[in-house]
Design a protein around this motif. Structure first.
Motif, PDB file in Angstrom:
ATOM      1  N   GLY A 182      37.492  67.309  65.570  1.00  9.10           N
ATOM      2  CA  GLY A 182      37.445  67.907  64.317  1.00  9.10           C
ATOM      3  C   GLY A 182      38.582  68.684  63.634  1.00  9.10           C
ATOM      4  N   GLU A 183      39.155  69.307  64.703  1.00 11.87           N
ATOM      5  CA  GLU A 183      40.595  69.988  64.292  1.00 11.87           C
ATOM      6  C   GLU A 183      41.623  69.197  64.046  1.00 11.87           C
ATOM      7  N   MET A 184      41.736  67.857  64.348  1.00 10.43           N
ATOM      8  CA  MET A 184      42.640  67.022  63.992  1.00 10.43           C
ATOM      9  C   MET A 184      42.212  66.439  62.708  1.00 10.43           C
ATOM     10  N   GLU A 185      40.959  66.246  62.501  1.00  8.22           N
ATOM     11  CA  GLU A 185      40.700  65.644  61.207  1.00  8.22           C
ATOM     12  C   GLU A 185      41.079  66.691  60.153  1.00  8.22           C
ATOM     13  N   LYS A 186      40.961  67.815  60.272  1.00 11.46           N
ATOM     14  CA  LYS A 186      40.998  69.133  59.418  1.00 11.46           C
ATOM     15  C   LYS A 186      42.405  69.180  59.224  1.00 11.46           C
ATOM     16  N   GLN A 187      43.378  69.079  60.407  1.00 12.25           N
ATOM     17  CA  GLN A 187      44.894  69.101  60.160  1.00 12.25           C
ATOM     18  C   GLN A 187      45.319  68.004  59.192  1.00 12.25           C
ATOM     19  N   SER A 188      44.800  66.854  59.309  1.00 16.72           N
ATOM     20  CA  SER A 188      45.301  65.608  58.712  1.00 16.72           C
ATOM     21  C   SER A 188      44.605  65.816  57.252  1.00 16.72           C
ATOM     22  N   LEU A 189      43.700  66.445  57.019  1.00 20.64           N
ATOM     23  CA  LEU A 189      43.412  66.631  55.708  1.00 20.64           C
ATOM     24  C   LEU A 189      44.444  67.704  54.900  1.00 20.64           C
ATOM     25  N   GLU A 190      44.941  68.670  55.740  1.00 20.71           N
ATOM     26  CA  GLU A 190      45.837  69.803  55.296  1.00 20.71           C
ATOM     27  C   GLU A 190      46.924  69.157  55.005  1.00 20.71           C
ATOM     28  N   VAL A 191      47.373  68.129  55.692  1.00 17.52           N
ATOM     29  CA  VAL A 191      48.867  67.527  55.436  1.00 17.52           C
ATOM     30  C   VAL A 191      48.595  66.844  53.914  1.00 17.52           C
ATOM     31  N   GLU A 192      47.478  66.162  53.797  1.00 13.31           N
ATOM     32  CA  GLU A 192      47.129  65.475  52.553  1.00 13.31           C
ATOM     33  C   GLU A 192      47.257  66.301  51.415  1.00 13.31           C
ATOM     34  N   LEU A 193      46.464  67.495  51.487  1.00 16.26           N
ATOM     35  CA  LEU A 193      46.479  68.442  50.471  1.00 16.26           C
ATOM     36  C   LEU A 193      47.773  69.264  50.240  1.00 16.26           C
TER      37      LEU A 193
END
Length: 415
Positions: free
Chosen positions: A117-128
């Motif tokens: 879950g944390e990896m998905e959130k950080q991936s989203l942070e990079v996109e944002l």
């Protein structure tokens, strides 16, 4: 003058606003992030993680199984020539299993779910995070156009002043109508340039409005950042990509834990209630109820055959993440160095701009005197007026360039 007019044709989709029709770049960045459709993915990631954790926790609950079977045996035990049990046998039973120690499997699974879950959130942070750069380009593009419109208005006033002077010269016989016409042509060209600038301003504001999800009217203004206040010599890298690399590494570590815990022994309690023919007492004819309770130890050693290879594959994945992190830091540090040098170059250009403007103003004022004395044509004066205007416009754009370069550096380091 045209580089900022060509600068932006980017992005769409995002939300927000400040008081009295003024927007800061930080407000635009935040609103753009909140307005981006992918932001909804945060909630979905958290919901999925919660469901998966709930499922993993249910592994601690007692597990109930209901079974039934009917068999026919070709031979059965006999005693003194008499069959102890029938060839056809029947059994129905319910079994309750309670895990006492699972070798850490459930705990490892929960750790893996959280890491995923944390990896998905950080991936989203990079996109944002990429939204920031798109907002910066539009924001400073609008500021550049605003400055050019202001400078265009000043040029119009100066041309009008000189037009009025030439009209006076005509009455005094020092100039003729063609001199006034030359200035009038330049005034019309200046009006055309302003129309182009206003069209570009409207276009850029519409794009920024789409990104932040809030209408920006022509009367609304963007707050020009202060260079000194926002300048930060710190080049510490705080990019979200680094958090993503860390989350990826933690995810692979959690997978190692799952493999190791899966190969440990498991201890549990069980209780079985049954009804069958025969029951536990084989000498008792007919259907009878019975129960069994006990403890169970299981240890599947087959996992050790592949454990080394599986751990080696995970180790390779972690090394790959380390290589990606090193490559990212290498490229980012190069970019930071280039952008820092760009800042210094623009500051030097601005220092030269001041001297150029001073000289151009002096040359223009001398030209105005010469036109009055009849030793210089109005065409030559217009050339000097345009040269001064160009010099002022270049300084204005260099100042916006400086702010954009500063925010590019801030964006590269996330400071």
């Amino acid at each position: 003058m045209n580089k900022y007019l060509i600068l932006m044709i980017l992005g769409l989709s995002i939300q927000g606003y400040t008081a009295f029709g003024q927007l800061t770049i930080e407000t635009c960045q935040e609103k753009a992030k909140n307005n981006y459709p992918q932001i909804k993915q945060y909630g979905l990631i958290e919901q999925t993680e919660a469901y998966n954790l709930s499922n993993a926790n249910k592994g601690y609950l007692p597990q109930v199984a209901i079974n039934a079977k009917a068999t026919y045996q070709s031979d059965v035990t006999e005693l003194n020539g008499t069959k102890v049990v029938n060839n056809d046998q029947y059994q129905a039973y319910a079994e309750l299993n309670q895990t006492v120690w699972d070798g850490g499997v459930i705990r490892s699974q929960k750790g893996n779910i959280k890491a995923s879950g944390e990896m998905e959130k950080q991936s989203l942070e990079v996109e944002l995070y990429t939204i920031k750069d798109r907002v910066n380009q539009l924001f400073f593009g609008i500021l550049a156009v605003n400055e050019l419109i202001t400078q265009n208005d000043l040029l119009q006033k100066e041309l009008q002043t000189n037009y009025d002077k030439v009209q006076a010269y005509i009455q005094n016989g020092v100039a003729n109508q063609s001199d006034a016409d030359i200035i009038k042509v330049e005034q019309l060209k200046t009006n055309q340039r302003k129309a182009d600038l206003l069209a570009n301003q409207k276009s850029y504001k519409e794009m920024l409005s789409a990104m932040i999800g809030d209408a920006i009217g022509m009367e609304d203004s963007l707050v020009k950042p202060d260079y000194i206040t926002n300048h930060n010599n710190e080049t510490l890298n705080n990019r979200p990509e680094l958090n993503l690399f860390e989350a990826q590494s933690d995810f692979y570590t959690s997978q190692e834990s799952i493999i190791k815990s899966g190969n440990r022994p498991k201890v549990g309690l069980f209780a079985q209630g049954a009804y069958g023919n025969p029951g536990l007492n084989m000498f008792e004819k007919g259907f009878t109820p019975y129960y069994i309770v006990g403890a169970r130890l299981t240890w599947n050693l087959g996992g050790f055959y592949t454990q080394k290879n599986n751990l080696s594959k995970i180790s390779i994945n972690k090394q790959s993440v380390d290589v990606q992190r090193e490559t990212f830091l290498y490229n980012t540090n190069l970019k930071i160095s280039q952008q820092a040098n760009e800042l210094e170059k623009i500051k030097e250009q601005i220092r030269n701009d001041d001297e150029i403007i001073e000289l151009r103003t002096r040359i223009k004022e001398t030209a105005e005197v010469k036109v009055y004395n009849g030793t210089l044509t109005v065409t030559d004066l217009i050339r000097e007026i345009n040269a001064e205007n160009t010099a002022i416009a270049e300084k204005v754009l260099h100042e916006i360039d400086l702010l954009l370069a500063l925010y590019n550096l801030k964006n590269t380091t996330n400071n």
